[in-house]
Design a protein around this motif. Structure first.
Motif, PDB file in Angstrom:
ATOM      1  N   VAL A  94       0.822  -1.206   0.000  1.00 42.51           N
ATOM      2  CA  VAL A  94       0.000   0.000   0.000  1.00 42.51           C
ATOM      3  C   VAL A  94       0.854   1.252   0.000  1.00 42.51           C
ATOM      4  N   LYS A  95       1.930   1.244   0.754  1.00 41.72           N
ATOM      5  CA  LYS A  95       2.772   2.426   0.892  1.00 41.72           C
ATOM      6  C   LYS A  95       3.798   2.557  -0.226  1.00 41.72           C
ATOM      7  N   ASN A  96       3.835   1.598  -1.130  1.00 46.37           N
ATOM      8  CA  ASN A  96       4.830   1.637  -2.201  1.00 46.37           C
ATOM      9  C   ASN A  96       4.344   2.529  -3.339  1.00 46.37           C
ATOM     10  N   LYS A 135      11.675   0.077  -3.961  1.00 53.90           N
ATOM     11  CA  LYS A 135      10.926   0.466  -2.777  1.00 53.90           C
ATOM     12  C   LYS A 135      10.990   1.977  -2.589  1.00 53.90           C
ATOM     13  N   LEU A 136       9.824   2.607  -2.585  1.00 53.33           N
ATOM     14  CA  LEU A 136       9.741   4.044  -2.355  1.00 53.33           C
ATOM     15  C   LEU A 136       8.380   4.348  -1.732  1.00 53.33           C
ATOM     16  N   ASP A 179      -6.758  10.921  -2.913  1.00 54.25           N
ATOM     17  CA  ASP A 179      -8.193  10.742  -3.170  1.00 54.25           C
ATOM     18  C   ASP A 179      -8.663   9.352  -2.786  1.00 54.25           C
ATOM     19  N   ARG A 180      -7.786   8.359  -2.942  1.00 61.93           N
ATOM     20  CA  ARG A 180      -8.170   6.971  -2.661  1.00 61.93           C
ATOM     21  C   ARG A 180      -7.743   6.509  -1.265  1.00 61.93           C
ATOM     22  N   ASP A 181      -7.321   7.465  -0.440  1.00 62.32           N
ATOM     23  CA  ASP A 181      -6.916   7.175   0.951  1.00 62.32           C
ATOM     24  C   ASP A 181      -5.741   6.203   1.032  1.00 62.32           C
ATOM     25  N   ILE A 182      -4.875   6.243   0.009  1.00 62.57           N
ATOM     26  CA  ILE A 182      -3.658   5.430   0.033  1.00 62.57           C
ATOM     27  C   ILE A 182      -2.594   6.114   0.889  1.00 62.57           C
ATOM     28  N   THR A 183      -2.565   7.448   0.830  1.00 60.75           N
ATOM     29  CA  THR A 183      -1.636   8.215   1.645  1.00 60.75           C
ATOM     30  C   THR A 183      -2.348   9.442   2.200  1.00 60.75           C
TER      31      THR A 183
END
Length: 324
Positions: A94-96, A135-136, A179-183
């Motif tokens: 998710v955080k990538n 990885k980022l 917008d998609r609540d990923i971050t």
């Protein structure tokens, strides 16, 4: 120095001799991945950590497979896909930032926006090369990171215009992730890093009337391979600058006795263009030399071409030039 092509690392799931592939976050060169051991070699950046992440992907797939088999031995690959994709993504996925960017590119391709997909794909590869790792996380992309990336691009000959495109792609992905609540908006780096400072200095010189007339009046009959290119230019000029994509997609059903009615592919605006004598001449030429498709111009060779095939056809006229 040529850029070597990398290949996606995917998980293959087989059921009843049928297989389906599921993407991971990884891409690698052939020498960076050992197919027998299904692991990254020492030549791959951060190979130890990457092998651990890859193992988590495989474990997750095996768990989903086992759960489905326990409930129903006759489950299908479609059942597996639904369960595998709907499973909450692990935190490290998710955080990538790169993984999410890959998803957006796939969405653009599915929507037929192949031009935007290509720009994003090239920008993604450029950032991966700078980062040196697959990885980022979103929170790592801050003002300092973007400033260093800008300097990196500039050191490799990047112009303000080119750098601006790269940065705007990153900003687009960030906005979609928020917008998609990923971050979270708190990690948004573009409040401080301003893309507007990257004003390009275009050295565009428009053709004057006499140059345009030289092209229009030029006779391509001795150069048969340039007839189409010449017609496209003249047609565009006399239809208020119709762009090449709209010419490519123009159908005979949109051509009336006195008017051409079409919808602009980008702005979606509706246009009504009066058919002037030079345009009528070109239309008559292609009516006589039709390929039997619904399209006016012989660019799309079939009525059922996919968006990707259409985008390839769109590039063909770049090979031809007209000398004045």
């Amino acid at each position: 120095m040529p850029i070597l092509a990398t290949y996606p690392i995917r998980i293959r799931v087989t059921k009843n001799r049928k297989s389906k592939f599921f993407k991971t976050i990884f891409h690698a060169l052939p020498e960076e991945f050992d197919e027998k051991s299904e692991q990254f070699t020492k030549k791959y950046s951060n190979h130890i950590q990457s092998n651990r992440v890859l193992l988590k992907f495989k474990d997750r797939a095996l768990k989903v497979y086992a759960d489905l088999e326990y409930k129903n031995e006759d489950f299908s690959l479609l059942d597996f896909e639904g369960a595998f994709v709907s499973t909450a993504k692990p935190k490290y996925i998710v955080k990538n930032f790169f993984y999410f960017w890959d998803e957006i590119i796939e969405e653009l391709k599915s929507a037929g926006r192949t031009g935007d997909a290509t720009i994003h794909d090239e920008s993604l590869k450029a950032l991966k090369k700078f980062n040196g790792s697959t990885k980022l996380e979103f929170q790592q992309i801050n003002f300092t990171f973007l400033s260093k990336y800008e300097n990196h691009l500039r050191s490799r000959g990047g112009t303000n215009g080119g750098i601006s495109i790269r940065m705007r792609c990153i900003r687009t992905i960030f906005n979609k992730a928020i917008d998609r609540d990923i971050t979270s908006i708190q990690y948004y780096p573009f409040k401080k890093y301003k893309i507007s400072k990257l004003k390009s200095d275009p050295n565009k010189i428009a053709l004057d009337y006499f140059d345009v007339m030289k092209i229009i009046q030029w006779d391509p009959t001795e150069y048969s391979h340039l007839i189409d290119s010449h017609n496209y230019f003249v047609f565009s000029f006399y239809t208020r600058g119709m762009n090449f994509t709209d010419e490519m997609l123009l159908e005979w059903s949109q051509v009336g006795h006195k008017k051409i009615l079409y919808t602009h592919s980008k702005s979606k605006g509706n246009f009504s263009i009066t058919i002037l004598p030079p345009v009528r001449k070109i239309l008559d030429y292609y009516k006589k030399n039709t390929l039997g498709t619904k399209y006016v111009f012989p660019i799309l060779l079939r009525d059922d071409m996919t968006p990707i095939q259409s985008s390839i056809a769109r590039k063909k006229p770049e090979k031809n030039t007209i000398r004045i």
